[in-house]
Design an enzyme around this catalytic site. Structure first.
Site, PDB file in Angstrom:
ATOM      1  N   GLY A 192       2.595 -10.604  -0.967  1.00 17.56           N
ATOM      2  CA  GLY A 192       3.424 -11.366  -0.037  1.00 17.56           C
ATOM      3  C   GLY A 192       4.153 -12.542  -0.629  1.00 17.56           C
ATOM      4  N   GLU A 206      -2.191  -8.614  -4.725  1.00 17.61           N
ATOM      5  CA  GLU A 206      -1.385  -7.389  -4.698  1.00 17.61           C
ATOM      6  C   GLU A 206       0.116  -7.686  -4.600  1.00 17.61           C
ATOM      7  OE1 GLU A 206      -4.614  -4.590  -2.344  1.00 17.61           O
ATOM      8  OE2 GLU A 206      -3.085  -5.647  -1.200  1.00 17.61           O
ATOM      9  N   PRO A 207       0.675  -8.324  -5.599  1.00 16.67           N
ATOM     10  CA  PRO A 207       2.117  -8.589  -5.517  1.00 16.67           C
ATOM     11  C   PRO A 207       2.932  -7.325  -5.734  1.00 16.67           C
ATOM     12  CG  PRO A 207       1.283  -9.221  -7.675  1.00 16.67           C
ATOM     13  CD  PRO A 207       0.090  -8.771  -6.870  1.00 16.67           C
ATOM     14  N   GLY A 208       3.928  -7.119  -4.896  1.00 14.87           N
ATOM     15  CA  GLY A 208       4.857  -6.010  -5.099  1.00 14.87           C
ATOM     16  C   GLY A 208       6.223  -6.595  -5.400  1.00 14.87           C
ATOM     17  N   ARG A 209       6.794  -7.216  -4.350  1.00 21.16           N
ATOM     18  CA  ARG A 209       8.129  -7.816  -4.459  1.00 21.16           C
ATOM     19  C   ARG A 209       8.225  -8.802  -5.630  1.00 21.16           C
ATOM     20  NH1 ARG A 209      10.918  -8.626   0.392  1.00 21.16           N
ATOM     21  NH2 ARG A 209       8.846  -8.507   1.322  1.00 21.16           N
ATOM     22  N   ARG A 255      17.413  -3.694   4.281  1.00 25.44           N
ATOM     23  CA  ARG A 255      16.721  -4.945   4.560  1.00 25.44           C
ATOM     24  C   ARG A 255      17.595  -5.944   5.339  1.00 25.44           C
ATOM     25  NH1 ARG A 255      14.976  -8.152   1.575  1.00 25.44           N
ATOM     26  NH2 ARG A 255      13.015  -8.540   2.650  1.00 25.44           N
ATOM     27  N   CYS A 297      28.259   4.849   9.460  1.00 27.74           N
ATOM     28  CA  CYS A 297      28.947   4.836  10.745  1.00 27.74           C
ATOM     29  C   CYS A 297      28.305   3.911  11.754  1.00 27.74           C
ATOM     30  CB  CYS A 297      29.027   6.247  11.281  1.00 27.74           C
ATOM     31  SG  CYS A 297      30.139   7.200  10.259  1.00 27.74           S
TER      32      CYS A 297
HETATM   33  N1  LLP Z   1      -0.691  -5.573  -0.019  1.00 28.49           N
HETATM   34  C1  LLP Z   1      -0.614  -5.051   1.216  1.00 28.49           C
HETATM   35  C2  LLP Z   1      -1.818  -4.653   1.908  1.00 28.49           C
HETATM   36  C3  LLP Z   1       0.640  -4.908   1.833  1.00 28.49           C
HETATM   37  O1  LLP Z   1       0.707  -4.416   3.056  1.00 28.49           O
HETATM   38  C4  LLP Z   1       1.797  -5.310   1.148  1.00 28.49           C
HETATM   39  C5  LLP Z   1       3.119  -5.180   1.758  1.00 28.49           C
HETATM   40  C6  LLP Z   1       1.669  -5.821  -0.151  1.00 28.49           C
HETATM   41  C7  LLP Z   1       0.401  -5.948  -0.698  1.00 28.49           C
HETATM   42  C8  LLP Z   1       2.846  -6.235  -0.978  1.00 28.49           C
HETATM   43  O2  LLP Z   1       3.596  -7.236  -0.407  1.00 28.49           O
HETATM   44  P1  LLP Z   1       4.757  -7.953  -1.272  1.00 28.49           P
HETATM   45  O3  LLP Z   1       4.084  -8.719  -2.383  1.00 28.49           O
HETATM   46  O4  LLP Z   1       5.615  -6.882  -1.830  1.00 28.49           O
HETATM   47  O5  LLP Z   1       5.460  -8.808  -0.295  1.00 28.49           O
HETATM   48  N2  LLP Z   1       9.569  -3.691   3.760  1.00 28.49           N
HETATM   49  C9  LLP Z   1       9.365  -5.123   3.836  1.00 28.49           C
HETATM   50  C10 LLP Z   1       8.059  -5.519   3.223  1.00 28.49           C
HETATM   51  C11 LLP Z   1       6.876  -4.823   3.822  1.00 28.49           C
HETATM   52  C12 LLP Z   1       5.626  -5.188   3.099  1.00 28.49           C
HETATM   53  C13 LLP Z   1       4.508  -4.334   3.541  1.00 28.49           C
HETATM   54  N3  LLP Z   1       3.291  -4.619   2.882  1.00 28.49           N
HETATM   55  C14 LLP Z   1      10.532  -5.843   3.172  1.00 28.49           C
HETATM   56  O6  LLP Z   1      11.473  -5.176   2.741  1.00 28.49           O
HETATM   57  O7  LLP Z   1      10.555  -7.060   3.124  1.00 28.49           O
END
Ligand code: LLP
Length: 463
Positions: free
Chosen positions: A278, A320-323, A360, A391
């Site tokens: 997050g 758990e960083p993704g973004r 987004r 469209c």
């Molecule tokens: N861990 C869990 C359990 C999660 O549900 C998520 C994201 C993450 C880690 C990774 O979060 P991050 O570090 O990437 O923020 N589609 C949305 C984001 C949805 C995130 C869902 N869960 C967007 O485009 O902003």
């Protein structure tokens, strides 16, 4: 191809209809390093390069729209997170942000673990050689098949999300003679300051078991009684694109408090805490994200302090960083198709992609920046809206941006910070073909996810 100015277009910042924007930047050619991947620069020709490769040549070779992902930047972010959290913690990359075989290999090499939230993400991870014990399976409604696949593959943890799932995972583990390591996902009841759709720690939502109403404690009680499950920890994920550490601190405090209760009631000290992902990134120059070492320090200190106060051993921390890892590493390259100036309003700039490659903006009101990257321009700024070719009028890529007023069809635009949740959430709306992801590294570029073809779509259409 015309490169002439649009004299009828809104020219200056004195034309400011509703919207969110700062004053036009003094130099539209400048690339703010906060929002561009690390190896992006302008060359002597005025064109933008990534990893030493000119975007004009990249467009020529790979077509547009396309995502260009800077592998060196991705790897250096992985290393920064690993180094920040050290050997007493684990970093799980959240595959939902963007997953491909190449990404899995990079993660494996850089010592990261992986969080997957579907059987197919798990399949990609296993196929690309991520050791199963480094994978965690998430999801609020995992199917029996997904659980079976995870259990038989030997994933390091399954994060339990409901009472039904406790029973389901236990039965499947038992059937396969496995003692499955699990965590319980709790909702800690904090309001994360982010868009409603990506906030996940308040109680009124689908994820997790709430601490406040005793459901989390009850889940611990049930899991501890099941032979086929080994409860290793508690998991909390409070939401996404968060800058303020206060929410994480409250979450950490509440999770540690649950660990204390578990120790008091059951006599066991759970060895792990996962505080989820997050962490926010810079989509525009206004965003000011924290560095991994600050985040690690803040989280480590709060967990240690709370555990010491409760007389608990400090559990192994994971995040758990993704973004925060993949988001800043990629940009989307588009070609301008039409330019429509509306006097007194703004100029609509249509590109060859849109909401099918970046949902987004439409979904979360997300803000992006954009730059003219095939050349420089000294033309005055014009207030622009970069829109796609789909469209509907909500098909907006960048809502408010200043672009040079001599912008013309054939120019290339790039939108930075599109590495996370853009290709991952891409769609075939209007039968758009989802763009490729091209990895740029060491002066070379290679496709890691190819562009969809008409044949791909027609093959699915079996009627
Ligand atoms: N861990 C869990 C359990 C999660 O549900 C998520 C994201 C993450 C880690 C990774 O979060 P991050 O570090 O990437 O923020 N589609 C949305 C984001 C949805 C995130 C869902 N869960 C967007 O485009 O902003």
């Amino acid at each position: 191809m015309s490169r002439s100015a649009h004299p009828a277009g809104p020219r200056h910042a004195d034309v400011l209809p509703e919207g969110h924007y700062q004053a036009p930047p003094s130099d539209l050619n400048h690339l703010d390093q906060r929002v561009w991947s690390r190896t992006v620069t302008r060359n002597a020709d005025g064109a933008v390069e990534v990893g030493g490769l000119d975007v004009r040549a990249l467009a020529e070779e790979f077509g547009t729209p396309a995502y260009f992902l800077d592998e060196a930047d991705f790897r250096s972010r992985c290393r920064a997170w690993r180094a920040a959290f050290g050997n007493d913690a684990d970093v799980f990359y959240a595959g939902k942000a963007f997953l491909s075989r190449a990404v899995v290999r990079w993660l494996t090499e850089e010592g990261l673990n992986l969080d997957v939230c579907s059987g197919t993400e798990l399949a990609v991870a296993l196929d690309a050689g991520m050791p199963a014990e480094r994978i965690a399976l998430h999801g609020n409604n995992k199917s029996t098949a997904e659980i079976e696949r995870a259990v038989t593959a030997g994933v390091g943890r399954i994060v339990l999300d409901s009472f039904q799932e406790i029973v389901r995972v236990a039965a499947i583990a038992q059937e396969h003679g496995v003692r499955q390591r699990v965590q319980i996902r709790v909702t800690v009841g904090v309001e994360a300051h982010t868009h409603e759709f990506i906030a996940t720690a308040h109680e009124d939502q689908k994820f997790g078991l709430a601490l406040a109403d005793g459901m989390a404690a009850e889940a611990v009680h049930r899991v501890l009684k099941l032979e086929s499950l080994e409860l290793v920890g508690i998991h909390s994920h409070i939401g996404s694109q968060i800058f303020d550490m206060a929410g994480f601190e409250v979450a950490a405090r509440r999770v540690v408090s649950l660990l204390g209760d578990v120790r008091d009631e059951h006599g066991v000290e759970l060895p792990e805490i996962d505080l989820g992902g997050g962490l926010g990134i810079a989509y525009t120059s206004e965003d000011d994200p924290r560095e991994p070492q600050d985040i690690a320090k803040a989280l480590g200190e709060i967990v240690t302090r709370e555990c010491e106060a409760a007389g608990l051993r400090v559990p192994r921390l994971s995040v758990e960083p993704g973004r925060a890892i993949v988001g800043p590493t990629a940009f989307t390259l588009y070609e301008v198709g039409t330019v429509k100036p509306l006097e007194g309003l703004r100029t609509y700039v249509s590109v060859d992609g849109g909401m099918s490659d970046n949902i987004r903006t439409a979904l979360y009101d997300a803000e992006y920046t954009v730059a003219l990257v095939s050349r420089t321009s000294e033309a005055p700024p014009m207030l622009s809206r970069v829109v796609g070719k789909h469209c509907e009028s909500g098909d907006i890529v960048v809502k408010d941006a200043f672009l040079p007023s001599d912008l013309a069809p054939g120019d290339l635009l790039a939108v930075p910070a599109t590495g996370a949740y853009c290709r991952a959430m891409a769609s075939n709306y209007n039968h758009a073909l989802r763009p490729p992801v091209v990895a740029v590294a060491d002066g070379g570029a290679r496709v890691i996810v190819r562009r969809e073809t008409e044949d791909d779509l027609l093959r699915l259409d079996v009627g």
